[in-house]
Design an enzyme around this catalytic site. Sequence first.
Site, PDB file in Angstrom:
ATOM      1  N   CYS A   1       0.829  -1.224   0.000  1.00  0.00           N
ATOM      2  CA  CYS A   1       0.000   0.000   0.000  1.00  0.00           C
ATOM      3  C   CYS A   1       0.852   1.258   0.000  1.00  0.00           C
ATOM      4  O   CYS A   1       0.414   2.291   0.501  1.00  0.00           O
ATOM      5  CB  CYS A   1      -0.944   0.044   1.200  1.00  0.00           C
ATOM      6  SG  CYS A   1      -2.179  -1.220   1.184  1.00  0.00           S
ATOM      7  N   ASN A   2       2.075   1.176  -0.487  1.00  0.00           N
ATOM      8  CA  ASN A   2       2.941   2.361  -0.540  1.00  0.00           C
ATOM      9  C   ASN A   2       3.510   2.453  -1.957  1.00  0.00           C
ATOM     10  O   ASN A   2       4.691   2.181  -2.184  1.00  0.00           O
ATOM     11  CB  ASN A   2       4.058   2.242   0.507  1.00  0.00           C
ATOM     12  CG  ASN A   2       4.862   3.534   0.655  1.00  0.00           C
ATOM     13  OD1 ASN A   2       5.004   4.295  -0.303  1.00  0.00           O
ATOM     14  ND2 ASN A   2       5.396   3.782   1.833  1.00  0.00           N
TER      15      ASN A   2
END
Length: 476
Positions: free
Chosen positions: A405-406
């Site tokens: 999620c980055n």
Amino acid sequence: MRLDLWFNQVMPNSPYETFLEHYPSYSSSAVIDDLRRTSYSRLDRTRQVYLDFTGGGLYAESQIAAQNKMLLEGVFGNPHSSNPTSQASTLRIASARESVLRFFNASPDEYVVIFTSNASGALKLVGESYPFAKGGHYLLTFDNHNSVNGIREFALARGAGVTYLPVLPPRMRADDARVDEFLSKADPAHPNLFAYPAQSNFSAVQHPLEWIERAHASGWDVLLDAAAFAPTNVLDLSAVHPDFVPISFYKMFGYPTGIGALIARRAALAKLHRPWFAGGTITVASVQGEKHYLADAPAAFEDGTLDYLNIPAVETGLDHLRSIGMDLVHERVRCLTGWLLENMLEIKHANGLPLIKIYGPVTTEKRGGTIAMNFVNRDGAVIDHTYIEERANQVNISLRTGCFCNPGAGELALGITSGELATCFRRPDHEQRLTYDEFRLCIDGKASGAVRISVGLVSNFADVEAFLAFARGLVQ
Ligand SMILES: Cc1ncc(COP(=O)(O)O)c(C=O)c1O
């Protein structure tokens, strides 16, 4: 003999002895080894090697026992009343709120604790309520969780500018000299928000907390994402004064899931405009009068009924961490991370090529216990991270793969350019919908993700040795 006990025997020339020579302070955290035996025994009983503490922390048996006792002995009603069972819930919630402030050394005169469902819920509260406007700005580091990236949609919709501050691979820190250049772009006549993680969930880089006051001085409000930092570091909100601090409690102590908080400065909260009202957030709302009056914070920001049966477990979890000591946890995680880093870098194929490419700092300075990497074959090509996960699953090692999620940190670390992404996203068949597998095909030939391990509260030497043994098994 049990594996965890065997590893902890100090035998001459054993890896454990070498580890202790390199990291003598590890011994000071022996109390955590005891705790692991007594209150986390399920980990070794089920032979799990848990290396995803950045994904989620683990709870102690004592936390669950305390929660069971409370539920079995108490009678708790909806806190939106004033009857006896309602008051019992209200008292517990107030006590949990105070314990969060105490834990982060935040003055109740300066800060308010707003309970949310997780860090993402806290971030959305800020995003939807921040007075973004034309002339104002949202500045954020490339290195951010998607729930921080997502705030840009609110900023763009209201005409604010959005700028990303790059981090530099392979060590993934920002060029400090350029931070002031970016910060100087704010027009103090308009609302400006600067968001960055105190610790990256990708590289574990701990971005400087000194940025907070530098940003304030240049006219920015500061959102410090502490979701990945808080579980193993001391965050002292009397020493630094970010405006908005999102956290998730399950990352800190495993239970309860589904509860986070926005710790916010009262002065900054006063600038926010909630886009709606809900049960619990108003003092008065009228249907015929078409008017509503928001309650004071924190109530104005807590939609509907709080999770009043689980919020008391937040206080139990914080007490648990406090009883161990965050400094001790931090030091233990530093030692294990240092050992992992030095040994991972030494693993080589028969032809001398390194097996592992690390994205992020390779020393323990200003970094946490998360390590992002890719495995490389003897020809220098990246081994697909999904294959690594499959192999790790077979030996009960819980690690994480993908982009965590980055995407900003991932794109920079993996060398995926904006041009490649534009070509992929502009394809007519990708206009509305794009699956992760289609995305992987788009950037064919490059790694689309990485492998992440993270140590935490009750990690031990046996865990990190199990990972190193697993990695050595991939040497060609
Ligand atoms: C740095 C960071 N910020 C925000 C989040 C979002 O947390 P949650 O999924 O609990 O909302 C995470 C979760 O991994 C994180 O690591």
